[in-house]
Design a protein around this motif. Structure first.
Motif, PDB file in Angstrom:
ATOM      1  N   PHE A 332     106.590 -48.882   7.107  1.00  0.00           N
ATOM      2  CA  PHE A 332     106.595 -49.066   8.563  1.00  0.00           C
ATOM      3  C   PHE A 332     106.072 -47.831   9.279  1.00  0.00           C
ATOM      4  O   PHE A 332     105.254 -47.939  10.203  1.00  0.00           O
ATOM      5  CB  PHE A 332     108.019 -49.385   9.037  1.00  0.00           C
ATOM      6  N   VAL A 333     106.514 -46.660   8.882  1.00  0.00           N
ATOM      7  CA  VAL A 333     106.087 -45.423   9.554  1.00  0.00           C
ATOM      8  C   VAL A 333     104.578 -45.213   9.386  1.00  0.00           C
ATOM      9  O   VAL A 333     103.877 -44.848  10.335  1.00  0.00           O
ATOM     10  CB  VAL A 333     106.881 -44.224   9.012  1.00  0.00           C
ATOM     11  N   VAL A 334     104.060 -45.463   8.192  1.00  0.00           N
ATOM     12  CA  VAL A 334     102.630 -45.254   7.942  1.00  0.00           C
ATOM     13  C   VAL A 334     101.793 -46.222   8.779  1.00  0.00           C
ATOM     14  O   VAL A 334     100.839 -45.820   9.462  1.00  0.00           O
ATOM     15  CB  VAL A 334     102.315 -45.414   6.442  1.00  0.00           C
ATOM     16  N   THR A 335     102.129 -47.496   8.739  1.00  0.00           N
ATOM     17  CA  THR A 335     101.340 -48.483   9.488  1.00  0.00           C
ATOM     18  C   THR A 335     101.462 -48.279  10.997  1.00  0.00           C
ATOM     19  O   THR A 335     100.482 -48.421  11.733  1.00  0.00           O
ATOM     20  CB  THR A 335     101.786 -49.904   9.121  1.00  0.00           C
ATOM     21  N   LEU A 336     102.646 -47.933  11.473  1.00  0.00           N
ATOM     22  CA  LEU A 336     102.817 -47.689  12.905  1.00  0.00           C
ATOM     23  C   LEU A 336     102.023 -46.469  13.353  1.00  0.00           C
ATOM     24  O   LEU A 336     101.374 -46.485  14.408  1.00  0.00           O
ATOM     25  CB  LEU A 336     104.297 -47.496  13.237  1.00  0.00           C
ATOM     26  N   GLY A 337     102.052 -45.397  12.565  1.00  0.00           N
ATOM     27  CA  GLY A 337     101.291 -44.203  12.918  1.00  0.00           C
ATOM     28  C   GLY A 337      99.800 -44.468  12.965  1.00  0.00           C
ATOM     29  O   GLY A 337      99.108 -44.024  13.899  1.00  0.00           O
ATOM     30  N   VAL A 338      99.291 -45.212  11.992  1.00  0.00           N
ATOM     31  CA  VAL A 338      97.862 -45.537  11.980  1.00  0.00           C
ATOM     32  C   VAL A 338      97.499 -46.401  13.187  1.00  0.00           C
ATOM     33  O   VAL A 338      96.475 -46.177  13.860  1.00  0.00           O
ATOM     34  CB  VAL A 338      97.495 -46.245  10.663  1.00  0.00           C
ATOM     35  N   ALA A 339      98.333 -47.393  13.503  1.00  0.00           N
ATOM     36  CA  ALA A 339      98.041 -48.286  14.631  1.00  0.00           C
ATOM     37  C   ALA A 339      98.044 -47.526  15.954  1.00  0.00           C
ATOM     38  O   ALA A 339      97.136 -47.695  16.784  1.00  0.00           O
ATOM     39  CB  ALA A 339      99.057 -49.426  14.662  1.00  0.00           C
ATOM     40  N   LEU A 340      99.038 -46.676  16.178  1.00  0.00           N
ATOM     41  CA  LEU A 340      99.107 -45.932  17.438  1.00  0.00           C
ATOM     42  C   LEU A 340      97.932 -44.963  17.567  1.00  0.00           C
ATOM     43  O   LEU A 340      97.350 -44.834  18.647  1.00  0.00           O
ATOM     44  CB  LEU A 340     100.435 -45.168  17.517  1.00  0.00           C
ATOM     45  N   GLY A 341      97.592 -44.291  16.478  1.00  0.00           N
ATOM     46  CA  GLY A 341      96.462 -43.370  16.526  1.00  0.00           C
ATOM     47  C   GLY A 341      95.154 -44.075  16.809  1.00  0.00           C
ATOM     48  O   GLY A 341      94.341 -43.607  17.630  1.00  0.00           O
ATOM     49  N   GLN A 342      94.939 -45.211  16.181  1.00  0.00           N
ATOM     50  CA  GLN A 342      93.692 -45.932  16.390  1.00  0.00           C
ATOM     51  C   GLN A 342      93.626 -46.534  17.791  1.00  0.00           C
ATOM     52  O   GLN A 342      92.568 -46.544  18.436  1.00  0.00           O
ATOM     53  CB  GLN A 342      93.547 -47.040  15.343  1.00  0.00           C
ATOM     54  N   LEU A 343      94.748 -47.033  18.309  1.00  0.00           N
ATOM     55  CA  LEU A 343      94.767 -47.573  19.662  1.00  0.00           C
ATOM     56  C   LEU A 343      94.490 -46.486  20.690  1.00  0.00           C
ATOM     57  O   LEU A 343      93.777 -46.713  21.673  1.00  0.00           O
ATOM     58  CB  LEU A 343      96.122 -48.233  19.942  1.00  0.00           C
ATOM     59  N   TRP A 344      95.056 -45.304  20.484  1.00  0.00           N
ATOM     60  CA  TRP A 344      94.799 -44.193  21.404  1.00  0.00           C
ATOM     61  C   TRP A 344      93.329 -43.806  21.385  1.00  0.00           C
ATOM     62  O   TRP A 344      92.717 -43.593  22.434  1.00  0.00           O
ATOM     63  CB  TRP A 344      95.664 -43.003  21.004  1.00  0.00           C
ATOM     64  N   TYR A 345      92.740 -43.748  20.202  1.00  0.00           N
ATOM     65  CA  TYR A 345      91.332 -43.365  20.098  1.00  0.00           C
ATOM     66  C   TYR A 345      90.435 -44.432  20.709  1.00  0.00           C
ATOM     67  O   TYR A 345      89.471 -44.119  21.428  1.00  0.00           O
ATOM     68  CB  TYR A 345      90.968 -43.162  18.633  1.00  0.00           C
ATOM     69  N   THR A 346      90.753 -45.699  20.481  1.00  0.00           N
ATOM     70  CA  THR A 346      89.928 -46.781  21.006  1.00  0.00           C
ATOM     71  C   THR A 346      90.034 -46.871  22.518  1.00  0.00           C
ATOM     72  O   THR A 346      89.050 -47.131  23.214  1.00  0.00           O
ATOM     73  CB  THR A 346      90.347 -48.115  20.377  1.00  0.00           C
ATOM     74  N   ARG A 347      91.232 -46.646  23.068  1.00  0.00           N
ATOM     75  CA  ARG A 347      91.408 -46.727  24.514  1.00  0.00           C
ATOM     76  C   ARG A 347      90.609 -45.651  25.231  1.00  0.00           C
ATOM     77  O   ARG A 347      90.084 -45.863  26.325  1.00  0.00           O
ATOM     78  CB  ARG A 347      92.891 -46.606  24.852  1.00  0.00           C
ATOM     79  N   ARG A 348      90.505 -44.495  24.631  1.00  0.00           N
ATOM     80  CA  ARG A 348      89.718 -43.413  25.246  1.00  0.00           C
ATOM     81  C   ARG A 348      88.237 -43.764  25.270  1.00  0.00           C
ATOM     82  O   ARG A 348      87.500 -43.254  26.123  1.00  0.00           O
ATOM     83  CB  ARG A 348      89.912 -42.109  24.471  1.00  0.00           C
ATOM     84  N   ARG A 349      87.792 -44.595  24.360  1.00  0.00           N
ATOM     85  CA  ARG A 349      86.349 -44.897  24.261  1.00  0.00           C
ATOM     86  C   ARG A 349      86.075 -46.361  24.538  1.00  0.00           C
ATOM     87  O   ARG A 349      85.209 -46.967  23.919  1.00  0.00           O
ATOM     88  CB  ARG A 349      85.834 -44.517  22.864  1.00  0.00           C
ATOM     89  N   ARG A 350      86.838 -46.946  25.461  1.00  0.00           N
ATOM     90  CA  ARG A 350      86.658 -48.356  25.791  1.00  0.00           C
ATOM     91  C   ARG A 350      85.285 -48.586  26.409  1.00  0.00           C
ATOM     92  O   ARG A 350      84.796 -47.785  27.193  1.00  0.00           O
ATOM     93  CB  ARG A 350      87.756 -48.809  26.741  1.00  0.00           C
TER      94      ARG A 350
END
Length: 353
Positions: A332-350
């Motif tokens: 859970f921790v690994v998948t949640l960390g990857v998802a939050l990091g990728q969402l943050w990166y994608t939102r910055r470059r929408r």
């Protein structure tokens, strides 16, 4: 000598009264922008009163907000009961030594997490999940994007539809059926793969693909990529269809070739879909279970264990449910960390069209 002018009562006013009671001879305000600016407009409080925002929301706004919360409340209850509560319970279980058959439990603190650090099979399973994620990103993200761009660049709409369907067919097959299918393909004596290698003169490459640790995990990952490749391709094809055709036409008029159009037009404008596919791919790689259980059950010699299969074996075979809950917490921790990091990166470059 001069006649004295008599002041009427209406003209005898103090200076302050002139501002409050302008006489009939007061000059009108100049027209135009200057006149509009000189006229005192409604104050901020008056405007807020007019909108109904002073002293709280209007009754209609409050009613709409309460109605919206009423519609959302059932979904929040379902999420709390079936998602968030099990997460909390799983963490509590990971701090216990629990026999699921007798129901006896004992609090052991963080001993299960300390056991993870010294478990060789756990680290091997984690390494297999990381390898699974890296190869999945290479094929199901990068490779699928290239294939989708090639399909969408075809002039014939009939061929585009046919190729989308052909590549999507493996994704319609269940993982269990695909695992059994490749289990027979990899069979060393009667399997299709070794016979095909013999037929093309590469018989020296024939080997027991699932019977040795050096090739078993790669063989399982290859089956998984074959099964999920078409689904990723279809999603990227949909994203490419949203890109305005005028951009491709302008690039072609400027003499930009297909490869440069891919890197300078397609890749930047499907960034959001790429981020979503990275999240889906990595999450799936750390939750893989069916294909490993069907093809090898974690063998030979635990060489194909992944976190989910090691969790299953620890909890339901070795009856160490607290340790299995600790493994689930790591997933859970690994998948949640990857998802939050990728969402943050994608939102910055929408990208907005």
């Amino acid at each position: 000598m001069f006649a004295q002018r008599t002041t009427t009562p209406s003209e005898a006013r103090v200076p302050g009264d002139a501002a409050r009671h302008p006489g009939p001879t007061a000059a009108p305000a100049p027209a135009g922008r200057a006149g509009a600016m000189s006229q005192p407009g409604p104050t901020r409080t008056a405007r807020r009163w007019r909108r109904g925002s002073v002293g709280g929301a209007s009754p209609k706004s409050r009613r709409a907000r309460i109605l919206g919360l009423a519609w959302v409340l059932p979904a929040l209850v379902v999420l709390a009961v079936f998602v968030y509560l099990p997460l909390v319970q799983n963490f509590v279980f990971s701090t216990q030594e629990w026999d699921i058959y007798s129901g006896a439990s004992e609090s052991v603190g963080l001993e299960n997490y300390e056991k993870l650090l010294g478990d060789e099979v756990f680290w091997r399973a984690l390494g297999n999940n990381v390898l699974y994620a890296l190869l999945s990103i290479a094929f199901q993200v990068a490779g699928a994007l290239v294939l989708a761009a090639m399909i969408e660049s075809l002039r014939s709409a009939r061929w585009r539809k046919a190729l989308r369907a052909i590549y999507f067919i493996p994704s319609a097959i269940s993982l269990t059926v695909a695992g059994l299918l490749f289990y027979f393909i990899y069979e060393p004596n009667l399997g299709l793969l070794n016979h095909l290698l013999d037929a093309v003169g590469l018989g020296f490459l024939a080997q027991p693909w699932l019977g040795q640790g050096s090739t078993a995990m790669v063989a399982i990952i290859a089956m998984s990529q074959w099964q999920g490749f078409g689904y990723s391709t279809l999603l990227f094809a949909v994203a490419i269809q949203r890109v305005p055709t005028e951009l491709y036409e302008a690039a072609a008029l400027d003499g930009v070739g297909p490869i440069r159009r891919f890197f300078h037009v397609t890749v930047p404008l499907v960034r959001e879909m790429t981020g979503l596919m990275v999240i889906i791919t990595i999450s799936g790689a750390f939750q893989v279970f069916n294909e490993v259980m069907v093809m090898t059950s974690g063998g030979p010699d635990n060489s194909t264990q992944v976190l989910a299969t090691w969790l299953y074996r620890s909890g339901f075979v070795q009856n160490d449910f607290g340790y299995a809950a600790a493994i689930a917490t790591v997933i859970f921790v690994v998948t949640l960390g990857v998802a939050l990091g990728q969402l943050w990166y994608t939102r910055r470059r929408r990208v907005d069209f």
